[in-house]
Design a protein around this motif. Structure first.
Motif, mmCIF file in Angstrom:
data_model
loop_
_atom_site.group_PDB
_atom_site.id
_atom_site.type_symbol
_atom_site.label_atom_id
_atom_site.label_comp_id
_atom_site.label_asym_id
_atom_site.label_seq_id
_atom_site.Cartn_x
_atom_site.Cartn_y
_atom_site.Cartn_z
ATOM 1 N N THR A 188 -3.361 4.109 1.312
ATOM 2 C CA THR A 188 -4.257 3.823 2.441
ATOM 3 C C THR A 188 -3.507 3.844 3.771
ATOM 4 O O THR A 188 -3.962 4.470 4.741
ATOM 5 C CB THR A 188 -4.942 2.460 2.232
ATOM 6 O OG1 THR A 188 -5.510 2.435 0.922
ATOM 7 C CG2 THR A 188 -6.029 2.232 3.262
ATOM 8 N N GLN A 220 -12.006 3.727 1.211
ATOM 9 C CA GLN A 220 -11.799 4.248 -0.142
ATOM 10 C C GLN A 220 -13.135 4.726 -0.733
ATOM 11 O O GLN A 220 -13.212 5.801 -1.337
ATOM 12 C CB GLN A 220 -11.181 3.167 -1.040
ATOM 13 C CG GLN A 220 -10.935 3.619 -2.480
ATOM 14 C CD GLN A 220 -9.801 4.619 -2.607
ATOM 15 O OE1 GLN A 220 -8.755 4.450 -2.009
ATOM 16 N NE2 GLN A 220 -10.009 5.683 -3.388
ATOM 17 N N HIS A 234 -13.331 -2.221 0.459
ATOM 18 C CA HIS A 234 -12.351 -1.196 0.841
ATOM 19 C C HIS A 234 -13.185 0.033 1.256
ATOM 20 O O HIS A 234 -13.278 1.020 0.537
ATOM 21 C CB HIS A 234 -11.465 -0.882 -0.362
ATOM 22 C CG HIS A 234 -10.212 -0.118 -0.049
ATOM 23 N ND1 HIS A 234 -10.007 0.535 1.146
ATOM 24 C CD2 HIS A 234 -9.108 0.107 -0.807
ATOM 25 C CE1 HIS A 234 -8.811 1.124 1.106
ATOM 26 N NE2 HIS A 234 -8.256 0.876 -0.054
ATOM 27 N N GLY A 264 -8.869 -2.180 5.710
ATOM 28 C CA GLY A 264 -8.075 -1.354 4.781
ATOM 29 C C GLY A 264 -7.981 -1.972 3.400
ATOM 30 O O GLY A 264 -7.105 -1.604 2.616
ATOM 31 N N SER A 299 0.851 -1.197 0.000
ATOM 32 C CA SER A 299 0.000 0.000 0.000
ATOM 33 C C SER A 299 0.879 1.236 0.000
ATOM 34 O O SER A 299 1.927 1.259 0.645
ATOM 35 C CB SER A 299 -0.877 0.015 1.250
ATOM 36 O OG SER A 299 -1.542 1.264 1.386
#
Ligand code: CP
Length: 297
Positions: free
Chosen positions: A50, A129, A126, A119, A47
């Motif tokens: 995030t 997001q 997600h 996450g 990642s």
């Protein structure tokens, strides 16, 4: 021992009222300090955005952050992911952000006393997001929800946790969501999407927003892979295709972007690209989400 905190494993764990409160808090420049709380970020897949977005949000709230790095952990000595998680939670963090290659087991994670934020789990969800994407659109359109908005998601919706969470949340907030992509990579299960298109030439309507997605190559079998050049020719967003989607259509991409495959290089800097606004809004939305979970204990 902490009191049991709330978990956000899916956008379904938040009511529309919760989402409204989160967006209100994300807009506010006043927020309480959480300097007595510890955030742990546990990412079992790579990642950039995030993890650092949650850690930035935690810094803004004066939380302490502990980062679990899987590449230097006892996972390398054969400890299972389940045992690793149990041990990390036993250390006593107040909130954990967890990214995993597989769907989070709600029964198992649900027993953890610390708050768990998903996450990104495999192809499933997600939620933070989707929250930041919807917040970015609502902020851009200066409205209260996405009522009457038309959104086109292009790409590998079948394997995209971003698409799964976004289709659910965008439609709940009033939008109509269409999908475009290779037939083998189009999400077929009905979770709220409207029309599905296999070819760009079948798309004749205007849209308020288009979201392009990365092909999740790491989740595809060899025979499902599509050559990058062929994908760009058939589904890549070019300036011409973006223009055809409407004079006011804005561009979203959750990242990471493979420039020249999902979209043309020039579009990232286009005046109607909200891609970096998504990143900036992500910190505000996640700050609100951490505060939301902290206050419920
Ligand atoms: N959008 C997103 O999840 O990006 P990262 O994989 O960099 O966290």
């Amino acid at each position: 021992m902490n009191n049991k905190r709330r978990h956000v494993l899916s956008v379904d764990d938040l009511t529309n009222d919760d989402v409204g409160r989160l967006f209100f808090a994300a807009r506010s420049s006043e927020y309480r300090s959480l300097n007595n709380l510890v955030l742990m970020t546990i990412f079992l897949e790579p990642s950039t955005r995030t993890r650092l977005s949650f850690e930035m949000a935690a810094a803004r709230l004066s939380m302490k952050t502990l980062t679990f790095f899987s590449g230097v952990s006892s996972l390398l000595k054969g400890e299972s992911i389940d045992d690793t998680l149990a041990n990390l939670v036993a250390l006593g963090p107040d909130i954990c952000v967890l990214r995993a290659p597989q769907q989070l087991d709600r029964d198992r994670v649900g027993k953890f006393s610390c708050g768990i934020i998903n996450g990104g789990d495999g192809i499933h969800e997600h939620p933070s997001q989707a929250l930041l994407d919807c917040f970015t659109l609502i902020d851009h359109f200066r409205c209260d929800d996405l009522g009457g908005r038309k959104i086109l998601i292009i790409g590998d919706s079948a394997h995209s946790r971003v698409a799964h969470s976004n289709i659910k949340l965008m439609t709940r907030l009033g939008a109509s969501v269409d999908l475009l992509g290779p037939p083998s990579l189009l999400l077929r299960d009905s979770i709220g999407q409207n029309a599905c298109f296999d070819h760009f030439d079948d798309v004749h309507e205007s849209y308020d927003a288009v979201m392009t997605l990365r092909i999740q190559k790491e989740r595809l079998d060899q025979d499902e892979l599509i050559h990058d050049g062929e994908y760009f020719l058939r589904y890549g967003l070019t300036l011409d295709r973006f223009t055809r989607l409407g004079d006011n259509c804005v561009l979203l991409h959750p990242g990471p972007i493979n420039v020249g495959i999902e979209l043309d290089t020039t579009l990232m800097q286009h005046g109607r690209s909200l891609i970096l606004s998504q990143v900036a809004h992500g910190v505000a939305v996640r700050r609100a989400l951490l505060n939301f979970i902290a206050k419920e204990a």
